[in-house]
Scaffold this active site. Structure first.
Site, PDB file in Angstrom:
ATOM      1  N   LYS A 110       0.883  -1.170   0.000  1.00  0.00           N
ATOM      2  CA  LYS A 110       0.000   0.000   0.000  1.00  0.00           C
ATOM      3  C   LYS A 110       0.918   1.217   0.000  1.00  0.00           C
ATOM      4  O   LYS A 110       1.466   1.596   1.027  1.00  0.00           O
ATOM      5  CB  LYS A 110      -0.843  -0.019   1.270  1.00  0.00           C
ATOM      6  CG  LYS A 110      -2.164   0.694   1.225  1.00  0.00           C
ATOM      7  CD  LYS A 110      -2.144   2.089   0.731  1.00  0.00           C
ATOM      8  CE  LYS A 110      -1.904   3.139   1.791  1.00  0.00           C
ATOM      9  NZ  LYS A 110      -1.696   4.469   1.187  1.00  0.00           N
ATOM     10  N   GLY A 144       5.992   4.818   9.007  1.00  0.00           N
ATOM     11  CA  GLY A 144       5.163   6.020   8.930  1.00  0.00           C
ATOM     12  C   GLY A 144       5.061   6.674  10.289  1.00  0.00           C
ATOM     13  O   GLY A 144       5.943   6.514  11.136  1.00  0.00           O
ATOM     14  N   SER A 145       3.958   7.361  10.484  1.00  0.00           N
ATOM     15  CA  SER A 145       3.811   8.156  11.709  1.00  0.00           C
ATOM     16  C   SER A 145       3.316   7.320  12.888  1.00  0.00           C
ATOM     17  O   SER A 145       2.700   6.258  12.701  1.00  0.00           O
ATOM     18  CB  SER A 145       2.817   9.286  11.438  1.00  0.00           C
ATOM     19  OG  SER A 145       1.558   8.724  11.137  1.00  0.00           O
ATOM     20  N   GLY A 185       0.698   4.091  13.206  1.00  0.00           N
ATOM     21  CA  GLY A 185       1.245   2.872  13.813  1.00  0.00           C
ATOM     22  C   GLY A 185       0.329   2.340  14.906  1.00  0.00           C
ATOM     23  O   GLY A 185       0.066   1.140  15.004  1.00  0.00           O
ATOM     24  N   GLU A 205       8.028   0.998  12.104  1.00  0.00           N
ATOM     25  CA  GLU A 205       9.152   1.954  12.024  1.00  0.00           C
ATOM     26  C   GLU A 205       8.516   3.334  12.031  1.00  0.00           C
ATOM     27  O   GLU A 205       7.935   3.744  11.031  1.00  0.00           O
ATOM     28  CB  GLU A 205       9.932   1.775  10.719  1.00  0.00           C
ATOM     29  CG  GLU A 205      10.540   0.416  10.506  1.00  0.00           C
ATOM     30  CD  GLU A 205      11.683   0.137  11.443  1.00  0.00           C
ATOM     31  OE1 GLU A 205      12.248   1.106  11.997  1.00  0.00           O
ATOM     32  OE2 GLU A 205      11.994  -1.036  11.653  1.00  0.00           O
ATOM     33  N   CYS A 263      13.444  10.175   8.273  1.00  0.00           N
ATOM     34  CA  CYS A 263      13.035   9.736   9.618  1.00  0.00           C
ATOM     35  C   CYS A 263      14.163   9.903  10.630  1.00  0.00           C
ATOM     36  O   CYS A 263      13.924  10.213  11.787  1.00  0.00           O
ATOM     37  CB  CYS A 263      12.550   8.302   9.579  1.00  0.00           C
ATOM     38  SG  CYS A 263      13.770   7.173   8.931  1.00  0.00           S
ATOM     39  N   GLU A 277       7.864  15.647  16.323  1.00  0.00           N
ATOM     40  CA  GLU A 277       8.536  15.535  15.042  1.00  0.00           C
ATOM     41  C   GLU A 277       7.895  16.496  14.035  1.00  0.00           C
ATOM     42  O   GLU A 277       6.679  16.496  13.872  1.00  0.00           O
ATOM     43  CB  GLU A 277       8.385  14.102  14.527  1.00  0.00           C
ATOM     44  CG  GLU A 277       9.067  13.875  13.212  1.00  0.00           C
ATOM     45  CD  GLU A 277       8.843  12.467  12.680  1.00  0.00           C
ATOM     46  OE1 GLU A 277       7.687  12.014  12.696  1.00  0.00           O
ATOM     47  OE2 GLU A 277       9.817  11.842  12.265  1.00  0.00           O
TER      48      GLU A 277
END
Ligand code: NAD
Length: 495
Positions: free
Chosen positions: A189, A242-243, A247, A265, A300, A399
């Site tokens: 995806k 991703g964020s 997650g 991650e 990241c 972040e």
């Protein structure tokens, strides 16, 4: 390296409407709906992708499951998978120019970085896992003589891969390649704002001889296709980058569906720590500026919190500001640009929101802080440095995922460690010092998946990447990543 002539030839290639990639072929989405692909270079629509839905995800999962059960991939000799993946790596290299420019049109990364990080790193990762897979052995347990304990390593089944837009091809390859090498069938995806290179990868996989259904790609919105994948009861694992908020959702989807395993991650707020005894402050400043500002801070592991020892603070800041001023922001398809575009207008707005809040909270703007090159129609932002940042400010805690650096000063090593670890994240970090003992103590003391010493970034495929704390769990890259995609099975045999 790619030439400017090649870039200029490829930058206007018509892309048109791209479908999903299911069962070895392009297909339109069930609903026929599409999403426009907007280039952050100039704000223009240059292609469209299928706006997939749950029915499309279900089709792709069925295709992957059928392929897995057929066994022409999952039960094939590892040497076969090695051969096909090796051919895929070659094809990615052969099409590196095309893939690099396509990716830059999609997400705005400067071409110099994109060329190495996207097609070349992706090809490297695919080749690495292809080469590794026929060196993975099962085990014989040290049992009593009247039994034989065998430990088999088997693929999990159907693996979902969900990736972000900053380096979709490379991050995708870090997951797709070990999952496929291990014998799994995969459904990717891609991020909705940067799907084109992963769609192309699936086509190249077919050209390389990968059986239909082994690698599928379903484009669309995260909240629709990502959720459908996360909730699907016939998906055995999700590998996600991703964020943090997404997650968390994936863990929830897993709990609400079939307890699929989830590897996360996530983001970071990585400390970059400069001690007074660093052997070359100028070099440290140049690398630190690159370590936060390249790809507009959309990395990241970006060193987004800079901690500088008080006795060299002024000298280091002078070097940092001049290194930052030398970075040229501009058209990401111009080889002379050091920094390209921010990935989307939404991300640019988000970045500017962080700038506004930092000013309200009392941080001092040293440079940048604004949108630039607005006349291009694209999304560009000046590299931004704030000093006098304190631990309670948003800029120290959250972040940005943009070209915004927060600087703090410290006096002692203990204070540096305390500040470095005062975050919910634990992805990357760096220490600049000429003292070997300080370096090793800091490597032990910093809570992070990666500690750089006297450098920032550049770790290759041979070492693991991943976080601790709320930066996630599970590792990409290195042989350790293969373990995520293999299940252990015990055979206990009476003799
Ligand atoms: P994001 O979490 O918004 O999106 C990531 C992916 O998740 C996209 O493909 C998106 O479509 C999908 N998604 C969105 N909503 C979903 C849902 N409800 N269910 C399932 N999937 C969904 O992140 P982003 O904005 O694309 O990327 C930026 C983030 O990624 C930053 O936090 C960054 O730190 C992180 N990142 C981490 C690493 C790492 O290795 N740790 C690497 C790169 C980026």
């Amino acid at each position: 390296m790619i030439s400017q002539n090649t870039i200029d030839t490829l930058r206007h290639t018509a892309i048109g409407a791209r479908g999903l990639f299911i069962d070895g072929a392009q297909s339109t989405g069930t609903s026929g709906a599409t999403l426009p692909v907007v280039s952050p270079i100039d704000g223009r629509v240059f292609a469209s992708i299928a706006d997939g839905n749950a029915a499309d995800v279900d089709r792709a999962v069925t295709s992957a499951r059928n392929a897995f059960e057929r066994g022409s991939w999952s039960r094939a000799a590892p040497a076969f998978r090695k051969k096909v993946l090796g051919r895929l790596a070659e094809l990615v290299e052969k099409h590196a120019d095309e893939l690099a420019v396509l990716g830059v049109r999609d997400n705005g990364t400067e071409i110099g970085m994109a060329y190495k990080a996207e097609p070349l790193s992706a090809a490297g990762a695919i080749r690495y896992y292809a080469e590794a897979i026929d060196k993975v052995y099962g085990e014989i347990a040290p049992t009593a003589e009247n039994v034989l304990g065998l430990i088999h390593k088997e693929p999990l089944g159907v693996v979902g891969v969900i990736v972000p837009w900053n380096f979709p091809l490379m991050i995708g390859a870090w997951k797709i390649a070990p999952a496929l090498a291990a014998g799994n069938c995969v459904l990717v995806k891609p991020p909705e704002i940067a799907s084109l290179t992963l769609l192309r990868l699936a086509e190249l996989a077919t050209e390389a001889g990968m059986p239909a259904g082994v690698l599928n790609v379903v484009t669309g919105r995260g909240a629709v296709t990502g959720e459908a994948l996360g909730l699907h009861v016939d998906v055995d694992a999700i590998a996600f980058t991703g964020s943090g908020p997404v997650g968390r959702r994936l863990l929830d989807y897993s709990a609400r569906s079939n307890l699929k395993r989830v590897f996360l991650e996530l983001g970071g707020k990585s400390p970059n720590i400069v001690f007074a005894d660093a052997s070359d402050l100028k070099q440290a400043a140049v690398v630190s500026a690159n370590g936060i500002f390249r790809n507009s801070g959309q990395v990241c592991v970006a060193g987004s919190r800079l901690l500088v020892q008080a006795s060299v603070y002024d000298r280091f800041m002078d070097e940092l500001v001049s290194a930052t001023m030398r970075l040229k922001v501009g058209d990401p398809l111009d080889l002379l640009s050091d920094i390209g575009a921010v990935s989307s207008a939404e991300q640019l707005d988000k970045n500017l929101g962080f700038v506004a809040r930092a000013q309200i909270e009392g941080a001092r703007l040293v440079t940048g802080g604004e949108r630039i090159l607005a006349e291009t129609g694209g999304s560009y932002m000046a590299p931004t440095i704030f000093e006098n940042v304190t631990q309670n400010m948003q800029l120290a805690r959250e972040e940005v995922f943009g070209p915004v650096l927060g600087v703090m000063r410290f006096d002692t090593e203990e204070e540096a460690v305390r500040l470095a670890n005062s975050t919910v994240y634990g992805l990357a970090s760096a220490v600049w010092t000429a003292n070997l003992s300080t370096a090793h103590r800091m490597v032990r003391a910093i809570h992070a998946g990666v500690v750089h010493v006297n450098t920032y970034g550049g770790a290759d495929i041979t070492v693991p990447l991943g976080g601790v704390k709320q930066s996630g769990f599970g590792r990409d890259k290195s042989l350790h990543a293969l373990e995520k995609y293999l299940e252990l099975k015990t055979a206990w045999i009476a003799l």
